[in-house]
Design an enzyme around this catalytic site. Structure first.
Site, PDB file in Angstrom:
ATOM      1  N   HIS A 189      37.850   0.991  40.794  1.00  0.00           N
ATOM      2  CA  HIS A 189      38.157   0.598  39.408  1.00  0.00           C
ATOM      3  C   HIS A 189      37.634  -0.802  39.102  1.00  0.00           C
ATOM      4  O   HIS A 189      37.420  -1.147  37.937  1.00  0.00           O
ATOM      5  CB  HIS A 189      39.668   0.656  39.172  1.00  0.00           C
ATOM      6  CG  HIS A 189      40.064   0.492  37.734  1.00  0.00           C
ATOM      7  ND1 HIS A 189      39.871   1.475  36.785  1.00  0.00           N
ATOM      8  CD2 HIS A 189      40.630  -0.554  37.077  1.00  0.00           C
ATOM      9  CE1 HIS A 189      40.312   1.058  35.612  1.00  0.00           C
ATOM     10  NE2 HIS A 189      40.768  -0.180  35.757  1.00  0.00           N
ATOM     11  N   HIS A 214      39.712   0.652  24.789  1.00  0.00           N
ATOM     12  CA  HIS A 214      40.978  -0.060  24.676  1.00  0.00           C
ATOM     13  C   HIS A 214      41.549   0.091  23.275  1.00  0.00           C
ATOM     14  O   HIS A 214      40.827  -0.038  22.285  1.00  0.00           O
ATOM     15  CB  HIS A 214      40.793  -1.553  24.982  1.00  0.00           C
ATOM     16  CG  HIS A 214      40.573  -1.834  26.433  1.00  0.00           C
ATOM     17  ND1 HIS A 214      40.032  -3.024  26.883  1.00  0.00           N
ATOM     18  CD2 HIS A 214      40.834  -1.096  27.541  1.00  0.00           C
ATOM     19  CE1 HIS A 214      39.962  -2.991  28.205  1.00  0.00           C
ATOM     20  NE2 HIS A 214      40.434  -1.831  28.619  1.00  0.00           N
ATOM     21  N   ARG A 239      36.753   4.878  33.698  1.00  0.00           N
ATOM     22  CA  ARG A 239      37.847   5.001  34.656  1.00  0.00           C
ATOM     23  C   ARG A 239      37.478   6.115  35.630  1.00  0.00           C
ATOM     24  O   ARG A 239      36.675   6.985  35.320  1.00  0.00           O
ATOM     25  CB  ARG A 239      39.155   5.335  33.944  1.00  0.00           C
ATOM     26  CG  ARG A 239      39.607   4.271  32.926  1.00  0.00           C
ATOM     27  CD  ARG A 239      40.888   4.692  32.228  1.00  0.00           C
ATOM     28  NE  ARG A 239      41.360   3.676  31.287  1.00  0.00           N
ATOM     29  CZ  ARG A 239      41.047   3.636  29.998  1.00  0.00           C
ATOM     30  NH1 ARG A 239      40.240   4.572  29.491  1.00  0.00           N
ATOM     31  NH2 ARG A 239      41.519   2.686  29.223  1.00  0.00           N
ATOM     32  N   LYS A 262      42.402   7.890  28.414  1.00  0.00           N
ATOM     33  CA  LYS A 262      43.743   7.326  28.414  1.00  0.00           C
ATOM     34  C   LYS A 262      44.291   7.279  26.993  1.00  0.00           C
ATOM     35  O   LYS A 262      43.610   6.847  26.064  1.00  0.00           O
ATOM     36  CB  LYS A 262      43.707   5.907  29.009  1.00  0.00           C
ATOM     37  CG  LYS A 262      45.082   5.326  29.270  1.00  0.00           C
ATOM     38  CD  LYS A 262      44.973   4.011  30.013  1.00  0.00           C
ATOM     39  CE  LYS A 262      46.351   3.447  30.333  1.00  0.00           C
ATOM     40  NZ  LYS A 262      46.260   2.159  31.089  1.00  0.00           N
ATOM     41  N   TYR A 271      39.092 -10.256  29.811  1.00  0.00           N
ATOM     42  CA  TYR A 271      37.811 -10.533  30.465  1.00  0.00           C
ATOM     43  C   TYR A 271      37.222 -11.876  30.038  1.00  0.00           C
ATOM     44  O   TYR A 271      36.366 -12.419  30.732  1.00  0.00           O
ATOM     45  CB  TYR A 271      36.828  -9.394  30.179  1.00  0.00           C
ATOM     46  CG  TYR A 271      37.305  -8.086  30.742  1.00  0.00           C
ATOM     47  CD1 TYR A 271      37.346  -7.863  32.118  1.00  0.00           C
ATOM     48  CD2 TYR A 271      37.770  -7.072  29.909  1.00  0.00           C
ATOM     49  CE1 TYR A 271      37.824  -6.670  32.633  1.00  0.00           C
ATOM     50  CE2 TYR A 271      38.247  -5.875  30.429  1.00  0.00           C
ATOM     51  CZ  TYR A 271      38.276  -5.679  31.786  1.00  0.00           C
ATOM     52  OH  TYR A 271      38.756  -4.508  32.308  1.00  0.00           O
ATOM     53  N   ARG A 312      34.647  -0.993  36.869  1.00  0.00           N
ATOM     54  CA  ARG A 312      34.876  -0.984  35.420  1.00  0.00           C
ATOM     55  C   ARG A 312      35.132  -2.406  34.921  1.00  0.00           C
ATOM     56  O   ARG A 312      34.597  -2.809  33.876  1.00  0.00           O
ATOM     57  CB  ARG A 312      36.060  -0.062  35.099  1.00  0.00           C
ATOM     58  CG  ARG A 312      36.510  -0.055  33.640  1.00  0.00           C
ATOM     59  CD  ARG A 312      37.608   0.983  33.449  1.00  0.00           C
ATOM     60  NE  ARG A 312      38.432   0.738  32.283  1.00  0.00           N
ATOM     61  CZ  ARG A 312      38.188   1.194  31.062  1.00  0.00           C
ATOM     62  NH1 ARG A 312      37.098   1.912  30.834  1.00  0.00           N
ATOM     63  NH2 ARG A 312      39.006   0.943  30.060  1.00  0.00           N
TER      64      ARG A 312
END
Length: 351
Positions: free
Chosen positions: A299, A325, A168, A193, A334, A302
């Protein structure tokens, strides 16, 4: 109870993108001569619970918007009807997304439950915005290469690292010298995150450019030391626990800012990292120069990192770990990108 005047006389309505610094709360000591104001209490509880800077920023923003929506009434004098009215206004009149409405809801639930000690309970009159599942914008390999080739200098290196490691933007900007491991070809993301740490790839082709870049960082740091500065902002109270570490090269940002700023009650001159907007603007220019007509941002690199790994046969669980994640479902988005771009022959081509 605090009066409306004492709590909100210095508040002004801010746009969605306003930084927390404009709220004059971050880093300001609370007054001991009078009870803390409402937003100061929100800020204090956020930090006590170790919320991220961005979470605190978002919560304060939405609480301010809620207050001004109801003509500066104190939240203590309002309840479920006013909260529902505000959130429904966002949905029907502001056409906000589901995630935006959810963020505002979370901020107000936090306000009433944790700050005012008046839990809201069930809101039957709340109209929730329908969640839409969108496929992320992805650049193909040729487009990524074209964008990176027209960039130059530090911004090019940052963009290459974001794509090569799947970072990120704020994770890349927050990298410290100590987080790079050239021997193992890995880098450590600290306090990403959700407050999580993780390890991801360090592209081999970037090792030499990064070493060359770090020589400039070291020279800049030595220049700061010679001027009585050279401090780096450290998380929490680590600068008190390790007072000399703050001036070491290891704790300096990989992509330092061009200016020095005061920190810790104005006692230290520190060099923060570059602004996120610097690379955002540079990448927008690169998209235009590369003649790529997609609604992309930095972004997107990514997203492209994850999609290209999946296309090359990397298993989804590994990609989840590299991206950081929490849920595999987040990474599974994805797979939809791959399915949408499979080489399937159209029946029209067989006519």
């Amino acid at each position: 109870m605090e009066t409306h005047q004492s709590c909100f006389s210095d508040c002004k309505l801010l746009p969605f993108s306003s930084p927390l610094s404009e709220l004059s709360l971050w880093g300001q000591p609370l007054s001991v001569s009078q009870p803390p104001r409402l937003l100061e209490r929100v800020s204090t509880i956020c930090r006590r619970r170790h919320f991220s800077f961005r979470t605190e920023e978002a919560y304060i923003h939405w609480i301010k918007r809620f207050i001004f929506f109801h003509q500066k009434r104190h939240p203590d004098s309002m309840g479920i009807p006013e909260v529902e009215s505000f959130l429904n206004h966002l949905a029907f009149h502001r056409s906000c997304s589901a995630s935006t409405q959810t963020q505002a809801l979370n901020a107000l639930v936090f306000l009433y439950q944790e700050v005012l000690d008046k839990p809201l309970g069930q809101m039957k009159g709340l109209s929730r915005v329908q969640q839409r599942h969108r496929v992320p914008v992805v650049l193909n390999v040729s487009e990524v290469k074209a964008c990176l080739e027209v960039m130059s200098g530090t911004c090019q290196l940052i963009a290459q690292l974001i794509y090569g490691a799947g970072l990120r933007v704020n994770e890349c900007m927050g990298l410290r010298v100590k987080d790079l491991d050239f021997v193992t070809g890995s880098l450590s993301v600290r306090d990403g995150k959700g407050g999580k740490d993780r390890t991801t790839l360090l592209p081999r082709q970037l090792i030499a450019p990064l070493k060359k870049h770090l020589l400039k960082v070291a020279q800049l740091h030595q220049s700061d030391l010679n001027r009585g500065a050279g401090f780096a902002a450290m998380p929490g109270a680590l600068y008190k626990k390790y007072p000399t570490a703050s001036r070491s090269l290891a704790w300096q940002y990989v992509f330092p800012s061009s200016v020095l700023r005061l920190w810790s009650d104005g006692k230290m001159k520190v060099r923060w990292h570059m602004s996120d907007s610097t690379i955002q603007k540079a990448f927008k220019v690169a998209l235009k120069q590369a003649n790529i007509h997609k609604h992309a941002s930095v972004h997107t690199l990514r997203h492209s990192f994850a999609t290209h790994l999946l296309s090359s046969g990397t298993d989804i669980r590994t990609i989840q770990l590299l991206l950081g994640h929490r849920s595999l479902q987040t990474t599974m988005i994805y797979t939809h990108v791959i399915e949408a771009t499979k080489l399937v022959t159209s029946p029209f081509d067989k006519l």
